[in-house]
Design an enzyme around this catalytic site. Structure first.
Site, PDB file in Angstrom:
ATOM      1  CE  LYS A  40     -10.285  -4.270   3.721  1.00 23.37           C
ATOM      2  NZ  LYS A  40     -10.322  -2.802   3.997  1.00 23.37           N
ATOM      3  CB  THR A  75      -0.938   0.016   1.217  1.00 21.00           C
ATOM      4  OG1 THR A  75      -1.766  -1.154   1.178  1.00 21.00           O
ATOM      5  CG2 THR A  75      -1.828   1.253   1.211  1.00 21.00           C
ATOM      6  CG  ASP A 129      -0.148  -4.051   2.662  1.00 14.12           C
ATOM      7  OD1 ASP A 129      -1.242  -4.124   3.268  1.00 14.12           O
ATOM      8  OD2 ASP A 129       0.198  -3.033   2.034  1.00 14.12           O
ATOM      9  CE  LYS A 160      -5.649   2.491   1.595  1.00 12.52           C
ATOM     10  NZ  LYS A 160      -6.922   1.746   1.785  1.00 12.52           N
TER      11      LYS A 160
END
Length: 327
Positions: A246, A125, A298, A150
């Site tokens: 998730k 990320t 991650d 992002k």
């Protein structure tokens, strides 16, 4: 049978600020559940998420309210009926999976019906920031095969172009965290397709994503905040081509595996995702990650240090967890 449940908060410093469209943080606050039975301890880790109305205190209270049931032998399937989806149930569910594995001598992936666990390649990320800052971060990670960046505000195209220039060989996933309006998406998506972006996560607010019905996006759209449990899948299948599953949203590995099976039956691609947490939270998700089109586990790479017996990362490739860690 004699059981004892304990639960605590832990704080883990990050390597730097983790920034998305809704804000920033410099530490991961997690809940760790331990269930001891016959001298064996099963563990689970979860991350309460304020965006879903959860706090550390609220999830600790939920877990403690179930102490008597758990200590009297509550199992994973019964847990689904007495606790709502969320971080508290995730921590308990994963601790029960771990406890079962350790008591039986049968690895958790076997109980999940798998013949083994294969290594997986995770996204890495890049936090939201100015284009130059994101390019610097991407340049340092340009050897990683998949970068997740992002976005969520003015200058998004500049951000993606800067990352693409800095990491020309990496595949890109873009995550808006509900930060776009529908017209922003319509304007941005063709440009992201031109830049080779393979997926856009949760472009619109979950409350607004009915606007996606009938929209032919040139880039695969993936539900994140819009997808929690199986109850959300029918709507997601009308609006998205993929879902980010998730454990903290689903309320544990038990529901996550059921969501993945039903998502595939509906023709949706599966992404295995995570909150920022230690390897103890990632290990159960390694079972979910088997066969996923995109893996984003991650979290430990973003920490200043991971816990003992943590997952082994070779670049972006994650090896299956050791039994000393989980399962």
């Amino acid at each position: 049978m004699s059981r004892r449940l304990s639960v605590r908060e832990e704080r883990w410093l990050l390597r730097g600020a983790f920034v998305i469209s809704r804000g920033a943080k410099t530490e991961a606050r997690v809940i760790v559940v331990e269930i001891e039975q016959d001298g064996v301890v099963g563990r689970g880790e979860a991350v309460p998420y304020a965006h879903y109305g959860q706090t550390i205190d609220s999830e600790l209270e939920r877990i403690r309210a179930l102490r008597a049931d758990v200590e009297c032998g509550l199992g994973r399937l019964e847990l689904q009926a007495v606790a709502p989806a969320g971080a508290a149930r995730n921590a308990l569910d994963c601790a029960l999976w771990d406890l079962e594995a350790k008591l039986s001598g049968k690895r958790a992936w076997e109980s999940a019906g798998l013949s083994g666990l294969s290594p997986v390649t995770t996204c890495f990320t890049i936090s939201l920031g100015e284009p130059d800052a994101m390019a610097r971060a991407a340049r340092l990670a340009a050897d990683r095969p998949i970068l997740k960046l992002k976005i969520g505000g003015p200058g998004d195209l500049d951000r993606v172009e800067s990352v693409r220039d800095a990491a020309p060989s990496s595949r890109l996933v873009v995550d808006a965290n509900e930060g776009l309006e529908f017209e922003d998406l319509r304007r941005l998506a063709p440009e992201l397709a031109r830049l080779g972006v393979l997926m856009i996560e949760q472009p619109l607010r979950a409350s607004d994503d009915a606007a996606l019905e009938g929209y032919a996006s040139p880039v695969l759209l993936c539900a994140d905040e819009s997808l929690h449990t199986r109850a959300d899948l029918a709507a997601c299948a009308r609006r998205y081509g993929a879902v980010n599953i998730k454990l903290d949203k689903c309320g544990g590995l038990t529901e996550a595996l059921a969501v993945a099976a039903q998502a595939r039956a509906l023709g949706l691609q599966v992404m295995a995702g995570c909150m920022v947490a230690t390897s103890l939270a990632m290990a159960p998700a390694m079972i979910l990650a088997q066969g996923a089109q995109v893996v984003d586990l991650d979290g430990p790479l973003l920490l200043a240090r991971d816990r003992e017996h943590g997952l082994t990362f070779t670049g972006s490739v994650i090896a299956p967890p050791d039994g000393e860690l989980w399962g």
